[in-house]
Scaffold this active site. Structure first.
Site, mmCIF file in Angstrom:
data_model
loop_
_atom_site.group_PDB
_atom_site.id
_atom_site.type_symbol
_atom_site.label_atom_id
_atom_site.label_comp_id
_atom_site.label_asym_id
_atom_site.label_seq_id
_atom_site.Cartn_x
_atom_site.Cartn_y
_atom_site.Cartn_z
ATOM 1 N N LYS A 114 0.862 -1.191 0.000
ATOM 2 C CA LYS A 114 0.000 0.000 0.000
ATOM 3 C C LYS A 114 0.886 1.225 0.000
ATOM 4 O O LYS A 114 2.047 1.154 0.433
ATOM 5 C CB LYS A 114 -0.885 0.017 1.260
ATOM 6 C CG LYS A 114 -2.134 0.848 1.126
ATOM 7 C CD LYS A 114 -3.222 0.137 0.333
ATOM 8 C CE LYS A 114 -4.449 0.989 0.165
ATOM 9 N NZ LYS A 114 -5.566 0.209 -0.381
HETATM 10 P P1 NAD Z 1 -12.820 7.749 -3.755
HETATM 11 O O1 NAD Z 1 -11.813 8.798 -3.468
HETATM 12 O O2 NAD Z 1 -13.195 7.488 -5.172
HETATM 13 O O3 NAD Z 1 -14.165 8.062 -2.961
HETATM 14 C C1 NAD Z 1 -14.207 8.244 -1.583
HETATM 15 C C2 NAD Z 1 -15.608 8.712 -1.202
HETATM 16 O O4 NAD Z 1 -15.732 8.748 0.216
HETATM 17 C C3 NAD Z 1 -15.912 10.122 -1.682
HETATM 18 O O5 NAD Z 1 -17.287 10.221 -1.999
HETATM 19 C C4 NAD Z 1 -15.576 10.973 -0.464
HETATM 20 O O6 NAD Z 1 -16.245 12.226 -0.493
HETATM 21 C C5 NAD Z 1 -16.068 10.075 0.646
HETATM 22 N N1 NAD Z 1 -15.416 10.281 1.938
HETATM 23 C C6 NAD Z 1 -14.123 10.522 2.190
HETATM 24 N N2 NAD Z 1 -13.909 10.651 3.510
HETATM 25 C C7 NAD Z 1 -15.110 10.460 4.111
HETATM 26 C C8 NAD Z 1 -15.546 10.459 5.453
HETATM 27 N N3 NAD Z 1 -14.693 10.690 6.458
HETATM 28 N N4 NAD Z 1 -16.860 10.215 5.691
HETATM 29 C C9 NAD Z 1 -17.716 9.985 4.671
HETATM 30 N N5 NAD Z 1 -17.356 9.977 3.384
HETATM 31 C C10 NAD Z 1 -16.073 10.216 3.104
HETATM 32 O O7 NAD Z 1 -12.283 6.411 -3.050
HETATM 33 P P2 NAD Z 1 -12.669 4.911 -3.390
HETATM 34 O O8 NAD Z 1 -11.678 4.398 -4.359
HETATM 35 O O9 NAD Z 1 -14.124 4.803 -3.679
HETATM 36 O O10 NAD Z 1 -12.344 4.205 -1.999
HETATM 37 C C11 NAD Z 1 -13.290 4.171 -0.932
HETATM 38 C C12 NAD Z 1 -12.919 3.067 0.051
HETATM 39 O O11 NAD Z 1 -12.876 1.822 -0.652
HETATM 40 C C13 NAD Z 1 -11.550 3.221 0.705
HETATM 41 O O12 NAD Z 1 -11.622 2.724 2.017
HETATM 42 C C14 NAD Z 1 -10.658 2.320 -0.137
HETATM 43 O O13 NAD Z 1 -9.519 1.871 0.580
HETATM 44 C C15 NAD Z 1 -11.619 1.194 -0.441
HETATM 45 N N6 NAD Z 1 -11.277 0.403 -1.634
HETATM 46 C C16 NAD Z 1 -11.192 0.973 -2.862
HETATM 47 C C17 NAD Z 1 -10.898 0.182 -3.958
HETATM 48 C C18 NAD Z 1 -10.863 0.735 -5.363
HETATM 49 O O14 NAD Z 1 -10.793 -0.059 -6.305
HETATM 50 N N7 NAD Z 1 -10.936 2.036 -5.570
HETATM 51 C C19 NAD Z 1 -10.672 -1.197 -3.805
HETATM 52 C C20 NAD Z 1 -10.769 -1.751 -2.530
HETATM 53 C C21 NAD Z 1 -11.084 -0.947 -1.448
#
Ligand code: NAD
Length: 424
Positions: A114
Protein backbone atom coordinates in the site's frame (compact mmCIF):
# COMPACT_ATOMS: atom_id res chain seq x y z
CA UNK A 1 12.38 24.63 14.04
CA UNK A 2 11.20 21.19 15.24
CA UNK A 3 11.98 18.19 13.03
CA UNK A 4 8.76 17.29 11.18
CA UNK A 5 7.03 14.14 12.42
CA UNK A 6 6.65 11.20 10.04
CA UNK A 7 2.92 11.69 10.27
CA UNK A 8 1.90 9.41 13.13
CA UNK A 9 -1.85 9.80 13.67
CA UNK A 10 -4.31 8.43 16.17
CA UNK A 11 -6.46 7.01 13.35
CA UNK A 12 -3.42 5.27 11.86
CA UNK A 13 -2.44 3.76 15.19
CA UNK A 14 -6.03 2.53 15.72
CA UNK A 15 -6.07 0.93 12.27
CA UNK A 16 -2.76 -0.85 12.75
CA UNK A 17 -3.85 -1.99 16.21
CA UNK A 18 -7.07 -3.35 14.67
CA UNK A 19 -5.20 -5.14 11.86
CA UNK A 20 -2.71 -6.64 14.35
CA UNK A 21 -5.54 -7.79 16.65
CA UNK A 22 -7.30 -9.46 13.70
CA UNK A 23 -4.09 -11.33 12.93
CA UNK A 24 -3.68 -12.42 16.56
CA UNK A 25 -7.27 -13.72 16.75
CA UNK A 26 -7.11 -15.52 13.38
CA UNK A 27 -3.67 -17.01 14.19
CA UNK A 28 -5.07 -18.36 17.46
CA UNK A 29 -8.04 -19.97 15.70
CA UNK A 30 -5.65 -21.47 13.12
CA UNK A 31 -3.27 -22.65 15.80
CA UNK A 32 -0.59 -20.99 13.70
CA UNK A 33 3.09 -21.54 14.45
CA UNK A 34 4.01 -18.52 16.67
CA UNK A 35 7.20 -17.98 14.63
CA UNK A 36 5.08 -17.36 11.54
CA UNK A 37 2.40 -15.38 13.38
CA UNK A 38 5.05 -13.05 14.82
CA UNK A 39 6.73 -12.58 11.47
CA UNK A 40 3.42 -11.63 9.85
CA UNK A 41 2.86 -8.80 12.35
CA UNK A 42 5.64 -6.82 10.69
CA UNK A 43 5.88 -5.45 7.16
CA UNK A 44 8.74 -6.73 5.02
CA UNK A 45 9.81 -3.19 4.18
CA UNK A 46 8.51 0.36 4.46
CA UNK A 47 9.82 3.35 2.57
CA UNK A 48 9.21 6.90 3.80
CA UNK A 49 9.84 9.65 1.27
CA UNK A 50 9.52 13.41 1.20
CA UNK A 51 7.84 14.95 -1.81
CA UNK A 52 8.52 18.63 -2.51
CA UNK A 53 5.91 20.29 -4.71
CA UNK A 54 5.85 23.86 -6.04
CA UNK A 55 2.29 25.07 -5.44
CA UNK A 56 0.48 27.45 -7.78
CA UNK A 57 1.18 30.38 -5.43
CA UNK A 58 4.96 29.82 -5.76
CA UNK A 59 5.53 28.18 -2.35
CA UNK A 60 7.32 24.81 -2.19
CA UNK A 61 5.57 22.47 0.26
CA UNK A 62 7.17 19.18 1.32
CA UNK A 63 4.69 16.32 1.73
CA UNK A 64 5.42 12.93 3.28
CA UNK A 65 4.72 9.75 1.31
CA UNK A 66 4.92 6.03 2.05
CA UNK A 67 5.11 2.72 0.24
CA UNK A 68 4.88 -0.41 2.39
CA UNK A 69 5.37 -4.04 1.35
CA UNK A 70 3.74 -6.14 4.03
CA UNK A 71 4.39 -9.56 2.53
CA UNK A 72 5.42 -10.57 -1.00
CA UNK A 73 5.68 -14.35 -0.55
CA UNK A 74 2.96 -15.07 -3.14
CA UNK A 75 4.06 -12.58 -5.80
CA UNK A 76 4.68 -8.89 -6.52
CA UNK A 77 3.27 -6.37 -4.06
CA UNK A 78 -0.21 -5.07 -4.92
CA UNK A 79 -2.11 -2.23 -3.33
CA UNK A 80 -3.53 1.21 -3.88
CA UNK A 81 -2.10 4.68 -3.46
CA UNK A 82 -4.09 7.03 -1.26
CA UNK A 83 -3.94 10.84 -1.08
CA UNK A 84 -5.48 12.02 2.19
CA UNK A 85 -4.64 14.02 5.33
CA UNK A 86 -5.06 10.77 7.30
CA UNK A 87 -2.21 8.96 5.49
CA UNK A 88 0.53 7.81 7.88
CA UNK A 89 3.02 4.97 8.16
CA UNK A 90 0.66 3.09 10.49
CA UNK A 91 -2.40 3.51 8.25
CA UNK A 92 -0.41 2.44 5.18
CA UNK A 93 0.99 -0.60 7.01
CA UNK A 94 -2.45 -1.72 8.18
CA UNK A 95 -3.82 -1.36 4.63
CA UNK A 96 -0.83 -3.30 3.23
CA UNK A 97 -1.45 -6.11 5.71
CA UNK A 98 -5.10 -6.33 4.65
CA UNK A 99 -3.95 -6.50 1.02
CA UNK A 100 -1.79 -9.54 1.86
CA UNK A 101 -4.77 -11.45 3.27
CA UNK A 102 -7.11 -10.23 0.49
CA UNK A 103 -4.88 -11.38 -2.39
CA UNK A 104 -4.33 -14.75 -0.71
CA UNK A 105 -8.06 -15.18 0.01
CA UNK A 106 -8.86 -14.50 -3.66
CA UNK A 107 -6.05 -16.87 -4.76
CA UNK A 108 -4.41 -14.05 -6.70
CA UNK A 109 -0.59 -14.38 -7.09
CA UNK A 110 0.22 -11.04 -5.45
CA UNK A 111 1.55 -9.93 -2.10
CA UNK A 112 0.23 -7.08 0.02
CA UNK A 113 1.39 -3.49 -0.42
CA UNK A 114 0.00 0.00 0.00
CA UNK A 115 1.12 3.57 -0.44
CA UNK A 116 0.02 7.12 0.01
CA UNK A 117 0.87 10.74 0.47
CA UNK A 118 -0.31 12.80 3.43
CA UNK A 119 -1.93 15.81 1.73
CA UNK A 120 -5.34 17.38 1.17
CA UNK A 121 -6.10 16.62 -2.50
CA UNK A 122 -9.41 18.53 -2.33
CA UNK A 123 -7.43 21.76 -1.95
CA UNK A 124 -4.91 21.04 -4.71
CA UNK A 125 -5.07 21.99 -8.38
CA UNK A 126 -4.66 19.47 -11.20
CA UNK A 127 -1.16 20.80 -11.89
CA UNK A 128 -0.17 20.45 -8.23
CA UNK A 129 -1.56 16.90 -8.09
CA UNK A 130 0.36 15.97 -11.21
CA UNK A 131 3.61 17.39 -9.76
CA UNK A 132 2.98 15.54 -6.48
CA UNK A 133 2.27 12.26 -8.30
CA UNK A 134 5.33 12.44 -10.56
CA UNK A 135 7.72 13.32 -7.73
CA UNK A 136 6.22 10.66 -5.42
CA UNK A 137 6.59 8.07 -8.21
CA UNK A 138 10.26 9.01 -8.71
CA UNK A 139 10.86 8.70 -4.97
CA UNK A 140 9.39 5.17 -4.76
CA UNK A 141 10.63 4.02 -8.18
CA UNK A 142 13.09 1.55 -6.63
CA UNK A 143 10.19 -0.41 -5.13
CA UNK A 144 7.67 -0.50 -7.98
CA UNK A 145 7.61 -2.38 -11.30
CA UNK A 146 5.41 -4.95 -13.06
CA UNK A 147 7.31 -7.84 -11.44
CA UNK A 148 7.91 -6.06 -8.09
CA UNK A 149 5.01 -3.98 -6.91
CA UNK A 150 2.00 -2.72 -8.87
CA UNK A 151 0.10 0.26 -7.39
CA UNK A 152 -3.58 1.01 -8.10
CA UNK A 153 -6.12 3.75 -7.25
CA UNK A 154 -7.46 4.21 -3.73
CA UNK A 155 -9.03 7.19 -1.94
CA UNK A 156 -8.62 10.40 -3.95
CA UNK A 157 -6.54 8.80 -6.70
CA UNK A 158 -8.00 7.67 -10.00
CA UNK A 159 -7.32 6.73 -13.66
CA UNK A 160 -5.56 10.06 -14.23
CA UNK A 161 -3.23 9.52 -11.26
CA UNK A 162 -2.39 6.02 -12.56
CA UNK A 163 -1.60 7.46 -16.03
CA UNK A 164 0.87 9.94 -14.49
CA UNK A 165 2.54 7.15 -12.48
CA UNK A 166 2.77 4.94 -15.57
CA UNK A 167 4.22 7.81 -17.60
CA UNK A 168 6.79 8.81 -14.95
CA UNK A 169 7.97 5.21 -14.56
CA UNK A 170 8.06 4.72 -18.36
CA UNK A 171 10.07 7.93 -18.86
CA UNK A 172 12.63 6.74 -16.34
CA UNK A 173 13.17 3.33 -17.98
CA UNK A 174 12.86 4.68 -21.54
CA UNK A 175 9.93 2.63 -22.86
CA UNK A 176 6.20 2.24 -22.09
CA UNK A 177 5.43 -0.06 -19.16
CA UNK A 178 1.64 -0.29 -18.80
CA UNK A 179 1.93 -3.17 -16.28
CA UNK A 180 3.50 -0.99 -13.59
CA UNK A 181 0.07 0.17 -12.36
CA UNK A 182 -3.54 -0.97 -12.69
CA UNK A 183 -6.70 1.10 -12.80
CA UNK A 184 -5.45 2.93 -15.90
CA UNK A 185 -7.66 4.35 -18.65
CA UNK A 186 -8.29 1.90 -21.51
CA UNK A 187 -6.12 3.78 -24.02
CA UNK A 188 -2.97 3.30 -21.95
CA UNK A 189 -3.49 -0.39 -21.22
CA UNK A 190 -6.37 -0.40 -18.75
CA UNK A 191 -8.98 -3.14 -18.55
CA UNK A 192 -12.67 -2.82 -19.31
CA UNK A 193 -14.64 -3.22 -16.09
CA UNK A 194 -11.77 -2.35 -13.71
CA UNK A 195 -13.21 1.01 -12.61
CA UNK A 196 -16.54 -0.61 -11.73
CA UNK A 197 -15.09 -3.86 -10.33
CA UNK A 198 -14.93 -3.02 -6.61
CA UNK A 199 -18.54 -1.80 -6.39
CA UNK A 200 -19.76 -4.49 -8.80
CA UNK A 201 -17.96 -7.27 -6.91
CA UNK A 202 -19.47 -6.04 -3.64
CA UNK A 203 -22.98 -6.09 -5.12
CA UNK A 204 -22.40 -9.60 -6.56
CA UNK A 205 -21.85 -10.74 -2.97
CA UNK A 206 -24.76 -8.70 -1.57
CA UNK A 207 -27.09 -10.42 -4.04
CA UNK A 208 -25.63 -13.82 -3.12
CA UNK A 209 -26.28 -12.98 0.56
CA UNK A 210 -29.83 -11.79 -0.23
CA UNK A 211 -30.57 -15.12 -1.95
CA UNK A 212 -29.06 -17.07 0.92
CA UNK A 213 -31.24 -15.21 3.41
CA UNK A 214 -34.32 -15.91 1.27
CA UNK A 215 -34.94 -12.19 0.64
CA UNK A 216 -36.05 -10.44 -2.55
CA UNK A 217 -34.02 -7.44 -3.86
CA UNK A 218 -37.16 -5.54 -4.93
CA UNK A 219 -38.32 -5.36 -1.29
CA UNK A 220 -35.02 -4.16 0.17
CA UNK A 221 -33.54 -0.77 1.01
CA UNK A 222 -29.87 0.24 1.01
CA UNK A 223 -27.67 2.99 2.47
CA UNK A 224 -24.23 3.61 0.97
CA UNK A 225 -21.59 5.72 2.75
CA UNK A 226 -19.03 7.25 0.36
CA UNK A 227 -19.97 8.16 -3.20
CA UNK A 228 -16.63 7.80 -4.98
CA UNK A 229 -15.35 4.99 -7.15
CA UNK A 230 -16.61 2.20 -4.88
CA UNK A 231 -19.76 3.74 -3.35
CA UNK A 232 -21.26 5.29 -6.49
CA UNK A 233 -20.87 2.08 -8.50
CA UNK A 234 -22.24 -0.02 -5.61
CA UNK A 235 -25.29 2.30 -5.39
CA UNK A 236 -25.77 2.13 -9.15
CA UNK A 237 -25.52 -1.67 -9.25
CA UNK A 238 -27.91 -2.00 -6.29
CA UNK A 239 -30.43 0.24 -8.05
CA UNK A 240 -30.03 -1.88 -11.17
CA UNK A 241 -30.91 -4.97 -9.11
CA UNK A 242 -34.09 -3.09 -8.01
CA UNK A 243 -32.92 -2.45 -4.44
CA UNK A 244 -34.21 0.94 -3.24
CA UNK A 245 -31.21 3.16 -2.38
CA UNK A 246 -32.48 5.49 0.38
CA UNK A 247 -29.25 7.12 1.56
CA UNK A 248 -25.82 8.02 0.18
CA UNK A 249 -23.04 10.34 1.38
CA UNK A 250 -19.75 11.99 0.52
CA UNK A 251 -17.17 13.61 2.78
CA UNK A 252 -19.39 16.72 3.18
CA UNK A 253 -22.50 14.84 4.40
CA UNK A 254 -25.36 12.62 3.32
CA UNK A 255 -28.58 12.62 1.30
CA UNK A 256 -31.62 10.71 2.53
CA UNK A 257 -34.95 9.96 0.89
CA UNK A 258 -37.13 7.14 2.29
CA UNK A 259 -38.86 6.95 -1.11
CA UNK A 260 -35.57 6.22 -2.91
CA UNK A 261 -32.82 8.33 -4.51
CA UNK A 262 -32.23 8.74 -8.27
CA UNK A 263 -28.70 7.26 -8.28
CA UNK A 264 -27.79 8.06 -11.90
CA UNK A 265 -28.83 11.71 -11.47
CA UNK A 266 -26.83 11.93 -8.23
CA UNK A 267 -23.75 10.60 -10.03
CA UNK A 268 -24.14 13.29 -12.72
CA UNK A 269 -24.61 15.92 -9.98
CA UNK A 270 -21.37 14.82 -8.22
CA UNK A 271 -19.45 14.61 -11.52
CA UNK A 272 -20.46 18.23 -12.14
CA UNK A 273 -18.87 19.18 -8.80
CA UNK A 274 -21.98 19.02 -6.56
CA UNK A 275 -22.31 17.64 -3.03
CA UNK A 276 -24.86 14.83 -2.52
CA UNK A 277 -26.50 16.66 0.41
CA UNK A 278 -27.28 19.60 -1.93
CA UNK A 279 -29.14 17.48 -4.49
CA UNK A 280 -32.70 18.83 -4.96
CA UNK A 281 -35.40 17.10 -2.92
CA UNK A 282 -33.20 15.12 -0.51
CA UNK A 283 -33.10 15.33 3.28
CA UNK A 284 -29.53 16.37 4.22
CA UNK A 285 -28.05 14.21 7.02
CA UNK A 286 -24.62 13.99 8.64
CA UNK A 287 -22.37 11.00 7.92
CA UNK A 288 -22.90 9.94 11.53
CA UNK A 289 -26.71 9.95 11.17
CA UNK A 290 -26.55 8.27 7.77
CA UNK A 291 -25.10 5.11 9.35
CA UNK A 292 -28.07 4.98 11.73
CA UNK A 293 -30.81 5.06 9.07
CA UNK A 294 -32.72 1.76 9.38
CA UNK A 295 -32.18 -0.21 6.17
CA UNK A 296 -31.72 -3.77 4.90
CA UNK A 297 -28.27 -3.28 3.35
CA UNK A 298 -25.65 -0.93 4.78
CA UNK A 299 -22.56 -0.49 2.63
CA UNK A 300 -19.78 1.62 4.17
CA UNK A 301 -17.66 2.56 1.13
CA UNK A 302 -15.64 5.53 2.41
CA UNK A 303 -13.12 5.13 5.16
CA UNK A 304 -12.03 3.19 8.26
CA UNK A 305 -13.39 3.25 11.82
CA UNK A 306 -17.02 4.13 10.98
CA UNK A 307 -18.90 1.46 12.96
CA UNK A 308 -17.53 1.25 16.48
CA UNK A 309 -18.58 0.59 20.07
CA UNK A 310 -19.98 4.16 20.14
CA UNK A 311 -22.62 3.78 17.40
CA UNK A 312 -23.06 0.04 16.82
CA UNK A 313 -26.19 -0.17 18.98
CA UNK A 314 -27.90 2.34 16.69
CA UNK A 315 -26.83 0.68 13.42
CA UNK A 316 -29.91 -1.08 12.01
CA UNK A 317 -29.31 -3.29 8.98
CA UNK A 318 -29.67 -6.94 7.97
CA UNK A 319 -26.62 -7.08 5.73
CA UNK A 320 -23.42 -5.12 6.35
CA UNK A 321 -21.39 -5.05 3.13
CA UNK A 322 -17.97 -3.45 3.54
CA UNK A 323 -16.65 -1.69 0.44
CA UNK A 324 -14.20 0.43 2.46
CA UNK A 325 -11.16 -0.98 4.20
CA UNK A 326 -11.54 -1.36 7.98
CA UNK A 327 -14.92 0.39 8.44
CA UNK A 328 -15.98 -1.82 11.39
CA UNK A 329 -14.00 -2.49 14.56
CA UNK A 330 -13.74 -6.06 15.89
CA UNK A 331 -15.79 -5.04 18.93
CA UNK A 332 -18.64 -3.71 16.76
CA UNK A 333 -18.35 -6.74 14.47
CA UNK A 334 -18.95 -9.10 17.42
CA UNK A 335 -22.06 -7.15 18.50
CA UNK A 336 -23.52 -7.10 14.99
CA UNK A 337 -22.84 -10.80 14.61
CA UNK A 338 -24.68 -11.52 17.87
CA UNK A 339 -27.63 -9.58 16.50
CA UNK A 340 -27.62 -11.86 13.43
CA UNK A 341 -26.44 -9.26 10.92
CA UNK A 342 -25.00 -10.94 7.81
CA UNK A 343 -21.52 -9.42 7.43
CA UNK A 344 -19.55 -9.30 4.19
CA UNK A 345 -16.12 -8.31 5.58
CA UNK A 346 -13.83 -5.88 3.74
CA UNK A 347 -11.11 -8.36 2.70
CA UNK A 348 -13.82 -10.25 0.82
CA UNK A 349 -16.33 -7.49 0.04
CA UNK A 350 -14.01 -5.06 -1.72
CA UNK A 351 -11.74 -7.69 -3.30
CA UNK A 352 -13.36 -7.15 -6.71
CA UNK A 353 -10.95 -4.24 -7.17
CA UNK A 354 -7.77 -6.24 -6.77
CA UNK A 355 -9.27 -9.13 -8.71
CA UNK A 356 -9.91 -6.93 -11.77
CA UNK A 357 -6.50 -5.29 -11.21
CA UNK A 358 -5.03 -8.77 -11.53
CA UNK A 359 -6.95 -9.21 -14.82
CA UNK A 360 -5.54 -5.87 -16.02
CA UNK A 361 -1.97 -6.91 -15.14
CA UNK A 362 -2.45 -10.29 -16.90
CA UNK A 363 -3.77 -8.49 -20.01
CA UNK A 364 -0.88 -5.97 -19.96
CA UNK A 365 1.65 -8.79 -19.55
CA UNK A 366 0.15 -10.90 -22.35
CA UNK A 367 -0.65 -7.84 -24.51
CA UNK A 368 -4.01 -9.47 -25.19
CA UNK A 369 -7.19 -7.76 -24.00
CA UNK A 370 -10.46 -9.27 -22.85
CA UNK A 371 -14.03 -8.09 -23.49
CA UNK A 372 -16.38 -6.97 -20.72
CA UNK A 373 -18.23 -10.30 -20.73
CA UNK A 374 -15.00 -12.15 -19.94
CA UNK A 375 -13.98 -9.67 -17.20
CA UNK A 376 -17.38 -9.79 -15.47
CA UNK A 377 -17.64 -13.58 -15.79
CA UNK A 378 -14.20 -14.15 -14.26
CA UNK A 379 -14.90 -11.53 -11.55
CA UNK A 380 -18.16 -13.22 -10.59
CA UNK A 381 -16.50 -16.68 -10.60
CA UNK A 382 -13.66 -15.61 -8.27
CA UNK A 383 -15.85 -13.50 -5.95
CA UNK A 384 -18.53 -16.15 -5.51
CA UNK A 385 -15.90 -18.89 -5.10
CA UNK A 386 -14.27 -16.99 -2.22
CA UNK A 387 -17.71 -16.18 -0.73
CA UNK A 388 -18.60 -19.90 -0.62
CA UNK A 389 -15.25 -20.78 0.93
CA UNK A 390 -15.65 -18.12 3.63
CA UNK A 391 -19.20 -19.19 4.44
CA UNK A 392 -18.37 -22.87 4.65
CA UNK A 393 -15.35 -22.28 6.92
CA UNK A 394 -17.38 -19.90 9.13
CA UNK A 395 -20.14 -22.51 9.38
CA UNK A 396 -17.75 -25.45 9.90
CA UNK A 397 -15.66 -23.78 12.61
CA UNK A 398 -18.39 -21.63 14.16
CA UNK A 399 -16.46 -18.41 13.56
CA UNK A 400 -17.47 -15.04 12.11
CA UNK A 401 -17.29 -14.36 8.37
CA UNK A 402 -14.48 -11.89 9.07
CA UNK A 403 -12.41 -14.44 10.97
CA UNK A 404 -13.08 -17.10 8.32
CA UNK A 405 -11.91 -14.76 5.52
CA UNK A 406 -8.78 -13.81 7.47
CA UNK A 407 -8.06 -17.43 8.37
CA UNK A 408 -8.15 -18.51 4.72
CA UNK A 409 -5.88 -15.66 3.62
CA UNK A 410 -3.44 -15.98 6.50
CA UNK A 411 -3.16 -19.76 6.28
CA UNK A 412 -2.34 -19.61 2.53
CA UNK A 413 0.43 -17.08 3.13
CA UNK A 414 1.74 -19.09 6.09
CA UNK A 415 1.77 -22.34 4.07
CA UNK A 416 3.72 -20.68 1.26
CA UNK A 417 6.21 -19.23 3.75
CA UNK A 418 6.71 -22.64 5.31
CA UNK A 419 7.42 -24.26 1.91
CA UNK A 420 9.78 -21.49 0.87
CA UNK A 421 11.62 -21.63 4.19
CA UNK A 422 13.51 -18.97 6.09
CA UNK A 423 16.28 -17.22 4.14
CA UNK A 424 19.26 -17.64 4.42
P1 NAD B 1 -12.82 7.75 -3.76
O1 NAD B 1 -11.81 8.80 -3.47
O2 NAD B 1 -13.20 7.49 -5.17
O3 NAD B 1 -14.17 8.06 -2.96
C1 NAD B 1 -14.21 8.24 -1.58
C2 NAD B 1 -15.61 8.71 -1.20
O4 NAD B 1 -15.73 8.75 0.22
C3 NAD B 1 -15.91 10.12 -1.68
O5 NAD B 1 -17.29 10.22 -2.00
C4 NAD B 1 -15.58 10.97 -0.46
O6 NAD B 1 -16.24 12.23 -0.49
C5 NAD B 1 -16.07 10.08 0.65
N1 NAD B 1 -15.42 10.28 1.94
C6 NAD B 1 -14.12 10.52 2.19
N2 NAD B 1 -13.91 10.65 3.51
C7 NAD B 1 -15.11 10.46 4.11
C8 NAD B 1 -15.55 10.46 5.45
N3 NAD B 1 -14.69 10.69 6.46
N4 NAD B 1 -16.86 10.21 5.69
C9 NAD B 1 -17.72 9.99 4.67
N5 NAD B 1 -17.36 9.98 3.38
C10 NAD B 1 -16.07 10.22 3.10
O7 NAD B 1 -12.28 6.41 -3.05
P2 NAD B 1 -12.67 4.91 -3.39
O8 NAD B 1 -11.68 4.40 -4.36
O9 NAD B 1 -14.12 4.80 -3.68
O10 NAD B 1 -12.34 4.21 -2.00
C11 NAD B 1 -13.29 4.17 -0.93
C12 NAD B 1 -12.92 3.07 0.05
O11 NAD B 1 -12.88 1.82 -0.65
C13 NAD B 1 -11.55 3.22 0.71
O12 NAD B 1 -11.62 2.72 2.02
C14 NAD B 1 -10.66 2.32 -0.14
O13 NAD B 1 -9.52 1.87 0.58
C15 NAD B 1 -11.62 1.19 -0.44
N6 NAD B 1 -11.28 0.40 -1.63
C16 NAD B 1 -11.19 0.97 -2.86
C17 NAD B 1 -10.90 0.18 -3.96
C18 NAD B 1 -10.86 0.73 -5.36
O14 NAD B 1 -10.79 -0.06 -6.30
N7 NAD B 1 -10.94 2.04 -5.57
C19 NAD B 1 -10.67 -1.20 -3.80
C20 NAD B 1 -10.77 -1.75 -2.53
C21 NAD B 1 -11.08 -0.95 -1.45
Amino acid sequence: MPFPSWGETEEGRDMLQEAAEQLVQAAKLLNLDPNLANRLRFPKRALIVTVPVRLDDGRVVTYTGYRVHHNITLGPGKGGIRYSPTVSLEETTALAMWMTWKCALMNIPFGGAKGGVCCNPLEMSRRELQALTRRFTSEIVMLIGPEKDIPAPDMYTNEQTMSWIMDTYSMQVGYSVPGVVTGKPLVVGGSVGRREATGRGLVNLIIAAVERLGLVPEKLTAVVQGFGNVGSVAAQELAEKKVKVIGVSDVYGGAHNPGGLPVDDLIRHVEAGGKVSEFPGVIPVSNKDLLEIPCDILAPCATAGQITRENVERVRCRILAEGANGPTTLEADAILQQRGVFIIPDVLGNAGGVTASYFEWVQDTQKFFWDIGEVNRQLQRIMLGAFQEVLSLAHGKGVSHRMAALMIGISRVAQAMRFRGLYP
